[in-house]
Design a protein around this motif. Structure first.
Motif, PDB file in Angstrom:
ATOM      1  N   GLN A   5       1.920   1.663  -3.364  1.00  0.00           N
ATOM      2  CA  GLN A   5       1.003   2.250  -4.210  1.00  0.00           C
ATOM      3  C   GLN A   5       0.532   3.670  -3.977  1.00  0.00           C
ATOM      4  O   GLN A   5       0.025   4.619  -4.939  1.00  0.00           O
ATOM      5  N   SER A   6       0.925   4.423  -2.926  1.00  0.00           N
ATOM      6  CA  SER A   6       0.793   5.693  -2.594  1.00  0.00           C
ATOM      7  C   SER A   6       1.812   6.599  -3.263  1.00  0.00           C
ATOM      8  O   SER A   6       1.299   7.766  -3.367  1.00  0.00           O
ATOM      9  N   ARG A  47       4.461   7.368  -2.344  1.00  0.00           N
ATOM     10  CA  ARG A  47       5.440   8.305  -1.741  1.00  0.00           C
ATOM     11  C   ARG A  47       6.840   7.606  -1.417  1.00  0.00           C
ATOM     12  O   ARG A  47       7.757   8.314  -1.038  1.00  0.00           O
ATOM     13  N   GLN A  68       0.702  -1.256  -0.035  1.00  0.00           N
ATOM     14  CA  GLN A  68      -0.045   0.093   0.066  1.00  0.00           C
ATOM     15  C   GLN A  68       0.936   1.229  -0.227  1.00  0.00           C
ATOM     16  O   GLN A  68       0.426   2.310  -0.653  1.00  0.00           O
TER      17      GLN A  68
END
Length: 341
Positions: A221-222, A224, A218
């Motif tokens: 996927q962000s 960042r 996740q």
């Protein structure tokens, strides 16, 4: 004359300094780790879009992390300068999603490996230094398994505070808070648990054991962070990737070159693309090496024996032990073996 392959417990008391873990250690836990590369799996499952294939061809590499980071940086530059470039960002997203799906396909969840963690923990804690060549989370999960055990032993990977690596890593050998002994763990080729942010800071992801894998995916996927691991390529490409990371280069320059008198190698195939790691350990004081052998493979023993002497010196005593014998890695011990502090 065939080499003698002994049970691990017959030689274990002579080894407690450093262990090097190769991909065979992970394969013994899950056959999904036997893929030659993440890129191969992605290609076989038709996960790799055409633009991504061109990128791998252009940069002449199979290293997912390298290509993903290059495209991510290009997309961030274009975005910061407000340069219209949907194709670069789309290529990054498709490559990122391909890597996420590939890792989901290959990497087992925590509950699928948890039964092995107590044995792995007990095996690894007898060593002062663990050097893992694997990008997966098995060693990290084994470390954190020990947090709930009051045995006065601590595993430390030298990442502190907000997840940053403390380059004064030697200080972590000193036991604290009632611990009697410590084991330092290093990820020589990086790990899924490590990442880089847009300004190249290298960090460790923190999450509960059972949800760590999903938390990592996740976070990717962000947009960042990007992952920090080297899983593919020739030895020249791997060394180049290592030198582009502060953490990996510190492990390469300092940890591998630190003094040790013994070395245990478990699940490592001595492939040409990784032999540079053994070369870094030359002249570090090693006088004895124990190598795991799977199912009595004498051809492997012959090749490894010669390679160790060629690389570390003919003075080094080489012993072989059965990788499936009691007390090593996932195989419960027949008798209690105490860790060497």
């Amino acid at each position: 004359m065939p080499f003698e392959i002994r049970p691990w417990e017959a030689i274990a008391e002579n080894y407690g300094c450093t262990i090097l873990l190769g991909n065979g250690a992970s394969i013994s836990i899950s056959p999904s780790f036997s893929y030659a590369s993440l890129l191969q799996h992605a290609a076989e499952q038709h996960l790799l879009p055409e633009d991504a294939q061109r990128l791998f061809e252009f940069f002449q590499t199979n290293d997912f992390e390298l290509v993903l980071r290059i495209v991510w940086q290009a997309s961030n530059v274009n975005r910061s300068l407000q340069i219209p470039d949907q194709r670069t960002h789309a290529a990054y997203v498709s490559l990122r999603d391909c890597l996420i799906q590939t890792v989901r396909d290959i990497h087992p969840e925590h509950d699928q490996v948890s039964a092995h963690l107590p044995s792995i923990y007990r095996f690894l804690k007898r060593f002062r230094t663990v050097i893992s060549l694997n990008y997966d989370l098995v060693v990290y999960w084994a470390m954190t398994h020990g947090l709930d055990i009051d045995d006065q032993h601590a595993f430390k990977d030298c990442f502190v505070g907000g997840g940053a690596f403390d380059d004064d890593w030697q200080r972590f050998r000193q036991p604290i808070r009632g611990d009697r002994s410590t084991t330092l763990v290093f990820y020589a080729h990086g790990s899924l648990v490590l990442c880089r942010n847009p300004v190249e800071q290298e960090l460790k992801v923190h999450s509960r054991d059972a949800g760590l894998l999903e938390a990592i995916l996740q976070l990717w996927q962000s947009e960042r962070v990007v992952p920090l691991f080297v899983s593919e390529g020739t030895w020249q490409q791997k060394v180049a990737s290592i030198q582009n990371s502060y953490y990996l280069s510190t492990v390469y320059r300092e940890v591998l070159k630190s003094q040790r008198d013994t070395l245990v190698i478990y699940g490592w195939g001595f492939a040409d693309q990784d032999i540079h790691l053994l070369q870094r350990m030359r002249d570090t004081g090693i006088n004895r090496v124990a190598v795991s052998v799977f199912r009595g493979d004498q051809a492997y023993c012959n090749r490894v024996f010669q390679m160790i002497h060629d690389t570390l010196g003919a003075h080094v005593e080489v012993e072989f032990f059965d990788s499936e014998s009691p007390g090593c890695w996932t195989h419960p011990a027949q008798q209690g073996l105490q860790p060497i502090a």
